[in-house]
Design a protein around this motif. Sequence first.
Motif, mmCIF file in Angstrom:
data_model
loop_
_atom_site.group_PDB
_atom_site.id
_atom_site.type_symbol
_atom_site.label_atom_id
_atom_site.label_comp_id
_atom_site.label_asym_id
_atom_site.label_seq_id
_atom_site.Cartn_x
_atom_site.Cartn_y
_atom_site.Cartn_z
ATOM 1 N N ASP A 17 1.755 -2.598 -4.593
ATOM 2 C CA ASP A 17 2.250 -1.733 -5.658
ATOM 3 C C ASP A 17 1.118 -1.236 -6.546
ATOM 4 O O ASP A 17 0.072 -1.873 -6.686
ATOM 5 C CB ASP A 17 3.287 -2.470 -6.499
ATOM 6 C CG ASP A 17 4.633 -2.577 -5.789
ATOM 7 O OD1 ASP A 17 4.816 -1.877 -4.773
ATOM 8 O OD2 ASP A 17 5.490 -3.354 -6.249
ATOM 9 N N VAL A 18 1.355 -0.082 -7.135
ATOM 10 C CA VAL A 18 0.406 0.517 -8.065
ATOM 11 C C VAL A 18 0.667 -0.054 -9.455
ATOM 12 O O VAL A 18 1.820 -0.086 -9.910
ATOM 13 C CB VAL A 18 0.569 2.055 -8.090
ATOM 14 C CG1 VAL A 18 -0.329 2.682 -9.135
ATOM 15 C CG2 VAL A 18 0.280 2.632 -6.717
ATOM 16 N N CYS A 22 -1.396 3.006 -13.659
ATOM 17 C CA CYS A 22 -2.009 3.870 -12.650
ATOM 18 C C CYS A 22 -0.956 4.815 -12.060
ATOM 19 O O CYS A 22 0.225 4.657 -12.289
ATOM 20 C CB CYS A 22 -2.655 3.032 -11.554
ATOM 21 S SG CYS A 22 -3.929 1.901 -12.170
ATOM 22 N N ARG A 23 -1.406 5.790 -11.295
ATOM 23 C CA ARG A 23 -0.521 6.838 -10.802
ATOM 24 C C ARG A 23 -0.458 6.821 -9.273
ATOM 25 O O ARG A 23 -1.370 6.328 -8.616
ATOM 26 C CB ARG A 23 -1.001 8.195 -11.324
ATOM 27 C CG ARG A 23 -1.086 8.230 -12.836
ATOM 28 C CD ARG A 23 -1.860 9.437 -13.336
ATOM 29 N NE ARG A 23 -1.111 10.681 -13.209
ATOM 30 C CZ ARG A 23 -1.617 11.885 -13.488
ATOM 31 N NH1 ARG A 23 -2.876 12.001 -13.897
ATOM 32 N NH2 ARG A 23 -0.875 12.979 -13.349
ATOM 33 N N LEU A 24 0.624 7.405 -8.738
ATOM 34 C CA LEU A 24 0.875 7.397 -7.298
ATOM 35 C C LEU A 24 1.154 8.824 -6.824
ATOM 36 O O LEU A 24 2.043 9.499 -7.355
ATOM 37 C CB LEU A 24 2.074 6.495 -6.988
ATOM 38 C CG LEU A 24 2.556 6.409 -5.538
ATOM 39 C CD1 LEU A 24 1.460 5.881 -4.614
ATOM 40 C CD2 LEU A 24 3.809 5.529 -5.457
ATOM 41 N N GLN A 89 -14.009 2.206 -5.060
ATOM 42 C CA GLN A 89 -15.030 1.821 -6.032
ATOM 43 C C GLN A 89 -14.560 2.055 -7.466
ATOM 44 O O GLN A 89 -15.023 1.384 -8.392
ATOM 45 C CB GLN A 89 -16.317 2.600 -5.756
ATOM 46 C CG GLN A 89 -17.014 2.188 -4.463
ATOM 47 C CD GLN A 89 -18.172 3.092 -4.103
ATOM 48 O OE1 GLN A 89 -18.290 4.225 -4.592
ATOM 49 N NE2 GLN A 89 -19.052 2.614 -3.230
ATOM 50 N N ALA A 90 -13.623 2.998 -7.650
ATOM 51 C CA ALA A 90 -13.106 3.307 -8.981
ATOM 52 C C ALA A 90 -11.832 2.532 -9.305
ATOM 53 O O ALA A 90 -11.237 2.729 -10.369
ATOM 54 C CB ALA A 90 -12.834 4.809 -9.094
ATOM 55 N N GLY A 91 -11.404 1.655 -8.403
ATOM 56 C CA GLY A 91 -10.192 0.886 -8.621
ATOM 57 C C GLY A 91 -8.938 1.563 -8.102
ATOM 58 O O GLY A 91 -7.821 1.097 -8.353
ATOM 59 N N GLY A 92 -9.100 2.682 -7.378
ATOM 60 C CA GLY A 92 -7.969 3.391 -6.806
ATOM 61 C C GLY A 92 -7.891 3.188 -5.311
ATOM 62 O O GLY A 92 -8.579 2.349 -4.739
ATOM 63 N N ASN A 152 5.532 0.704 -4.462
ATOM 64 C CA ASN A 152 6.405 0.971 -5.615
ATOM 65 C C ASN A 152 7.808 1.420 -5.182
ATOM 66 O O ASN A 152 8.342 2.407 -5.691
ATOM 67 C CB ASN A 152 5.783 2.025 -6.533
ATOM 68 C CG ASN A 152 4.622 1.487 -7.338
ATOM 69 O OD1 ASN A 152 3.975 0.509 -6.948
ATOM 70 N ND2 ASN A 152 4.333 2.107 -8.466
ATOM 71 N N GLU A 153 8.378 0.702 -4.248
ATOM 72 C CA GLU A 153 9.728 0.986 -3.744
ATOM 73 C C GLU A 153 9.846 2.379 -3.133
ATOM 74 O O GLU A 153 10.931 2.955 -3.047
ATOM 75 C CB GLU A 153 10.773 0.809 -4.852
ATOM 76 C CG GLU A 153 10.853 -0.625 -5.388
ATOM 77 C CD GLU A 153 11.907 -0.783 -6.460
ATOM 78 O OE1 GLU A 153 12.796 -1.625 -6.261
ATOM 79 O OE2 GLU A 153 11.854 -0.071 -7.481
ATOM 80 N N THR A 154 8.716 2.930 -2.703
ATOM 81 C CA THR A 154 8.680 4.231 -2.043
ATOM 82 C C THR A 154 8.093 4.059 -0.648
ATOM 83 O O THR A 154 7.019 3.480 -0.491
ATOM 84 C CB THR A 154 7.834 5.241 -2.847
ATOM 85 O OG1 THR A 154 8.380 5.382 -4.165
ATOM 86 C CG2 THR A 154 7.814 6.595 -2.157
ATOM 87 N N VAL A 155 8.811 4.543 0.366
ATOM 88 C CA VAL A 155 8.346 4.488 1.745
ATOM 89 C C VAL A 155 7.647 5.804 2.074
ATOM 90 O O VAL A 155 8.192 6.878 1.825
ATOM 91 C CB VAL A 155 9.516 4.294 2.725
ATOM 92 C CG1 VAL A 155 9.010 4.205 4.156
ATOM 93 C CG2 VAL A 155 10.312 3.059 2.371
#
Length: 307
Positions: A17-18, A22-24, A89-92, A152-155
């Motif tokens: 999960d994100v 953070c964003r998805l 490297q940026a945590g993403g 995040n509960e998204t397939v």
Amino acid sequence: DRPPALAPEAGAPAIGDVPAHCRLFALGDLHGDLAGARRALEAAQLIDAGGSWIGGCSTLVQTGDIVDRGLEGIRTLYFFKGLHKEARQAGGRVVQLLGNHEIMTFAGNVAYANQQEMKAYGGAERYKDLFKGGNGPIYKWLSTRNMVALINETVFVHAGLTSSFASLGVNRLNLLARTQVGKGDFDSGVFSNDGPVWTRNVITAAISGDCTDIDASLGLLGAKRMVIGHTVQADRKIVSYCQGALIAIDIGISRFVASAAPGLVELLDGNDVQAYYSSREVQQADDNNDVAGVEEVNKLLIEGGNA
């Protein structure tokens, strides 16, 4: 000379999960159009004008079909390989999934490959060697990618998951896909016509208003929505179906497909989404410039590039 291998990492990207801060995002079919891909990513401020990752801890899922049709399939693969490293490297994260055109290329089927791109890599046979199991330099990395992701509960999946495949679970589906790729079995099981990278059943049902099997699939996976590519949307815009349970993101970005305004989607809380589209005009293909671009990346790969 052969292009260097895209070195595999320790298995496919870790899927989790994100974090809340953070964003998805999700980006659909690209079909050999690097400029279109970059414009979409710039529109969401995931990369800067130079193509570098500025998305911080965001997660970007690319749902497959980077190759075929366009002149820059290999160049685009290498771009995403480099972006994967920068994001990490940026945590993403950049999560690249397999589509039916990646599977076709593994199988040596280049019916939809761009003739000029293949010529730039020494012809059809040498092009196929890049994706061939064993020593194929692109195969070594691309074959470790997942077919399905649950975040995040998204397939996320290229073409869709019917309930018969969803019942197998995400981990099992990815294991089966990797096993079949390793065995060179590209026509049955998870790669059959109604499987996750080929089916039209999911989008066809959604367009007709029948959400029964989509809801069943999501229930089996413990998810709230499904994001798919594969089928170009009629109005060239990202579309939400079944009260947000299905998000269709193939908008025909590639100038070799539909030349739509490049765009991608951000998955927000609940079933809310936000689409981002580039305001920059997408130029039509210019044969001379495109060939030069392919020759440039061919030289880049031979010299080592960002492998």
